[in-house]
Design an enzyme around this catalytic site. Structure first.
Site, PDB file in Angstrom:
ATOM      1  CB  SER A 145      71.909  26.476  -1.968  1.00 46.86           C
ATOM      2  OG  SER A 145      72.230  25.544  -0.943  1.00 46.86           O
ATOM      3  CE1 TYR A 159      75.367  30.343   0.180  1.00 49.48           C
ATOM      4  CE2 TYR A 159      74.177  28.319   0.673  1.00 49.48           C
ATOM      5  CZ  TYR A 159      74.950  29.084  -0.187  1.00 49.48           C
ATOM      6  OH  TYR A 159      75.283  28.576  -1.425  1.00 49.48           O
TER       7      TYR A 159
END
Length: 252
Positions: A145, A159
């Site tokens: 990501s 995250y």
């Protein structure tokens, strides 16, 4: 349909929906036989397999929970038993837990810990299980990501940490498997039209967030899948240990 991956076998974890499904379809478009793993979306997984088979390739859906590290070996064994080989591993399966600042008393540590378990330890377990049987000249692609290298807003520390961890691990695996001509890379998408995006942002992307993209839109799944499959193909053979971002310039 191209045949550049004909004869190759790919495994896409979390392949029943979203980017995983798009990647599985793009691999099949290039001629690869494809296995996908899923946890609960049996009907969606079956629908993806039907689409893949309609493209003229072999396909298989395997129920496997990446939260359980012991599930990795049986997953790889089933791929090998069905197809007889494994050439491409796409570590796509992951979850995103709605975050809060780390000093928030209501921090959901139980689910945040589960996020680390699935996103990092689960991907590590799958890679460890696949590495001994992966064909020489094979490919491993981790779906990371943008948040693994840039964090433009608060509330995503865990995250972002899981995706940053994959970068170091992928680089180490690239070094370990390089003598076998196996390449290992990380693809870092930004915002995509997935269930994760809807959970985090709702149905629409805020105008301020769109303004942060020089290319003022979010990615399509097909764009990110195409990059992933390029790395899986013959033209990606000299790219390894790299982190490639496809985020429309978000964070630039």
């Amino acid at each position: 349909m191209s045949n550049v991956l004909k004869g190759k076998v790919a495994l896409v974890t979390g392949g029943s929906r979203g980017l995983g499904a798009a990647t599985a379809e793009t691999l099949a478009d290039q001629g690869a036989d494809v296995a996908i793993s899923y946890v609960a979306s049996e009907e969606k997984a079956a629908a993806v397999v039907a689409k893949l088979k309609a493209k003229g390739v072999r396909a298989l859906a395997i129920r496997s929970d990446q939260a359980d590290m012991a599930a990795a070996r049986p997953l790889i064994d089933k791929v090998m038993q069905h197809f007889g080989r494994l050439d491409i591993l796409v570590n796509n399966a992951a979850i995103a837990v709605q975050g809060k600042p780390v000093d928030d008393p209501a921090l959901d540590t139980v689910n945040l810990d589960r996020q680390w378990q699935i996103n990092v330890l689960g991907a590590v377990a799958t890679t460890r299980a696949a590495a001994p049987v992966l064909s020489d000249g094979g490919r491993i692609i981790f779906i990371g990501s943008l948040l693994g290298t840039r964090v433009p807003f608060p509330g995503v520390a865990d995250y972002a940490g899981t995706k940053a961890a994959l970068i170091g691990y992928a680089k180490g695996v690239a070094r370990d498997l390089g003598p076998r001509n196996i390449t290992v890379n990380v693809v870092q998408p930004g915002i995509m039209p997935t269930d994760m995006k809807t959970q985090a942002l709702g149905e629409t992307v805020p105008e301020a967030l769109l303004d942060a993209h020089p290319i003022r839109r979010i990615a399509t799944l097909e764009e990110v899948a195409a990059l992933t499959v390029f790395l899986a193909g013959p033209q990606g053979g000299y790219i390894t240990g790299e982190v490639i971002t496809a985020a429309g310039g978000l964070g630039t």
